[in-house]
Scaffold this active site. Structure first.
Site, mmCIF file in Angstrom:
data_model
loop_
_atom_site.group_PDB
_atom_site.id
_atom_site.type_symbol
_atom_site.label_atom_id
_atom_site.label_comp_id
_atom_site.label_asym_id
_atom_site.label_seq_id
_atom_site.Cartn_x
_atom_site.Cartn_y
_atom_site.Cartn_z
ATOM 1 N N GLU A 1 71.559 73.722 44.742
ATOM 2 C CA GLU A 1 71.452 74.770 43.820
ATOM 3 C C GLU A 1 71.200 75.265 43.068
ATOM 4 O OE1 GLU A 1 76.166 74.454 45.137
ATOM 5 O OE2 GLU A 1 75.075 76.529 44.529
ATOM 6 N N HIS B 1 79.724 83.201 44.752
ATOM 7 C CA HIS B 1 79.248 82.314 44.764
ATOM 8 C C HIS B 1 78.633 82.053 46.794
ATOM 9 C CE1 HIS B 1 76.821 78.726 43.897
ATOM 10 N NE2 HIS B 1 77.703 78.349 44.899
ATOM 11 N N SER C 1 72.849 83.674 43.129
ATOM 12 C CA SER C 1 74.482 83.928 42.631
ATOM 13 C C SER C 1 74.117 84.642 41.536
ATOM 14 C CB SER C 1 75.375 83.640 43.540
ATOM 15 O OG SER C 1 75.148 82.334 43.121
ATOM 16 N N HIS D 1 74.779 81.073 49.679
ATOM 17 C CA HIS D 1 74.512 79.916 50.132
ATOM 18 C C HIS D 1 74.572 80.149 51.704
ATOM 19 C CE1 HIS D 1 75.091 76.541 48.037
ATOM 20 N NE2 HIS D 1 76.499 76.686 47.180
HETATM 21 N N1 HBI Z 1 83.622 71.923 47.399
HETATM 22 N N2 HBI Z 1 84.095 74.039 48.017
HETATM 23 C C1 HBI Z 1 83.140 73.382 47.983
HETATM 24 N N3 HBI Z 1 82.428 74.311 47.701
HETATM 25 C C2 HBI Z 1 80.852 73.134 46.881
HETATM 26 O O1 HBI Z 1 79.948 73.838 47.025
HETATM 27 C C3 HBI Z 1 81.549 71.097 46.887
HETATM 28 C C4 HBI Z 1 81.813 70.786 47.122
HETATM 29 N N4 HBI Z 1 82.923 70.488 47.024
HETATM 30 C C5 HBI Z 1 81.789 68.891 46.225
HETATM 31 C C6 HBI Z 1 80.768 69.173 45.931
HETATM 32 N N5 HBI Z 1 80.280 70.997 46.445
HETATM 33 C C7 HBI Z 1 79.571 68.775 45.145
HETATM 34 O O2 HBI Z 1 80.357 68.404 44.254
HETATM 35 C C8 HBI Z 1 78.267 68.393 46.210
HETATM 36 O O3 HBI Z 1 77.658 67.344 45.508
HETATM 37 C C9 HBI Z 1 79.139 67.596 46.947
HETATM 38 FE FE FE Z 2 77.654 76.333 45.654
#
Ligand code: HBI
Ligand code: FE
Length: 283
Positions: free
Chosen positions: A182, A136, A201, A141
């Site tokens: 996303e 993913h 993904s 990303h």
């Molecule tokens: N942590 N590793 C990781 N990857 C993310 O995409 C991610 C996260 N923590 C919080 C988050 N995304 C979402 O809550 C964002 O909106 C901040």
């Molecule tokens: Fe993501």
């Protein structure tokens, strides 16, 4: 229908990753030797299936940047991608054990570091993954981080996240992340395409988001996005559409403090709500 949404921050589960490996900023080394032949084969099969689905559904910038990930028949070494990514936009991948708290997450983005989970799903999870795994994060990303405008937006998003945290507006900002980074759609000259990582993904949602008549598709409006709740265990019922990454950058550049204040007095909107006065984009 097996869907593979990525669940963010659901607190009712033990996270998959081994967080004892992580430092104060939640980063850790990519545990490359821990990958088994089955892990590499899972990545190869996920990549092959998803890459075959992209034409006509994924945005041009994503398709153009995907080869920058390098290997498609095994899990790449993040440092190999970083050699190319740093030169392209000054971003770099850092390894994390999985989902991390919002402030460390936003802090990494604000410093042009994208956190990539290093474990991969098991074969029996091929179609459904609860937390973001390396496929993913890498496939979904990382390619668009090679696009200069999108890369700049991601850093601004991180800075905005830290500001939102200070204002107690993290939920609103996470909705913006959800419906753009996303699950965002982009209107190209030759039709509607996906740019969101959660869609790109996903084997099921890529077709659904672009072609299904079921969901509604609205022009990206910051206030509407921030009021719109999202579901983490099914395909989206509302998608937001931009006409360019420059539009995404421009609409999210202003200081959101006045928006957060306006939102105080407004109720949330359900993920599937269709408000009479809204003009939906016909797919
Ligand atoms: N942590 N590793 C990781 N990857 C993310 O995409 C991610 C996260 N923590 C919080 C988050 N995304 C979402 O809550 C964002 O909106 C901040
Ligand atoms: Fe993501």
């Amino acid at each position: 229908m097996a869907v593979d949404p990525v669940v963010y921050g659901a607190s009712d589960r033990q996270p998959r990753g081994d967080y004892t490996r992580a430092g104060a900023d939640y980063t850790c080394p990519q545990d490359y030797d821990s990958y088994t032949a089955v892990d590499h084969d899972t990545y190869r099969r996920l990549y092959a299936r998803q890459a075959a689905l992209l034409p006509g559904l994924a945005c041009d910038e994503f398709i153009a940047a995907l080869p920058s990930l390098g290997a498609s028949d095994h899990i790449p070494r993040f440092e190999e991608i970083n050699d190319r990514l740093r030169k392209a936009t000054g971003w770099e991948i850092v390894t994390v054990p999985g989902l991390i708290p919002e402030v460390p997450f936003f802090t990494l983005l604000a410093n042009r570091k994208f956190p990539v989970t290093d474990w991969i799903r098991k074969p029996e999870e091929f179609d459904y993954i609860v937390e973001p795994d390396v496929f993913h994060d890498l496939f979904g990303h990382v390619p668009l981080l090679f696009n200069p405008v999108f890369a700049d937006h991601m850093q601004e998003y991180g800075k905005g996240g830290l500001k939102a945290h200070g204002l107690g507006a993290c939920e609103q900002l996470s909705r913006l992340y959800w419906y753009t980074i996303e699950f965002g759609l982009i209107q190209q000259q030759n039709g509607l395409r996906a740019y969101g990582a959660g869609i790109l993904s996903s084997s099921g949602e890529l077709q659904h988001s672009v072609q299904s008549p079921e969901p509604q598709r609205l022009p990206l409006d910051i206030e509407r996005v921030m009021r719109t709740r999202y579901k983490i265990d099914s395909f989206q019922q509302t998608y937001f559409v931009i006409n360019s990454f420059q539009e995404l950058f421009d609409k999210t550049a202003p200081d959101f403090t006045p928006v957060y204040e306006r939102l105080q007095g407004l109720h949330d909107i359900a993920a599937d709500a269709r408000l009479a006065e809204e003009e939906a984009i016909q797919h």
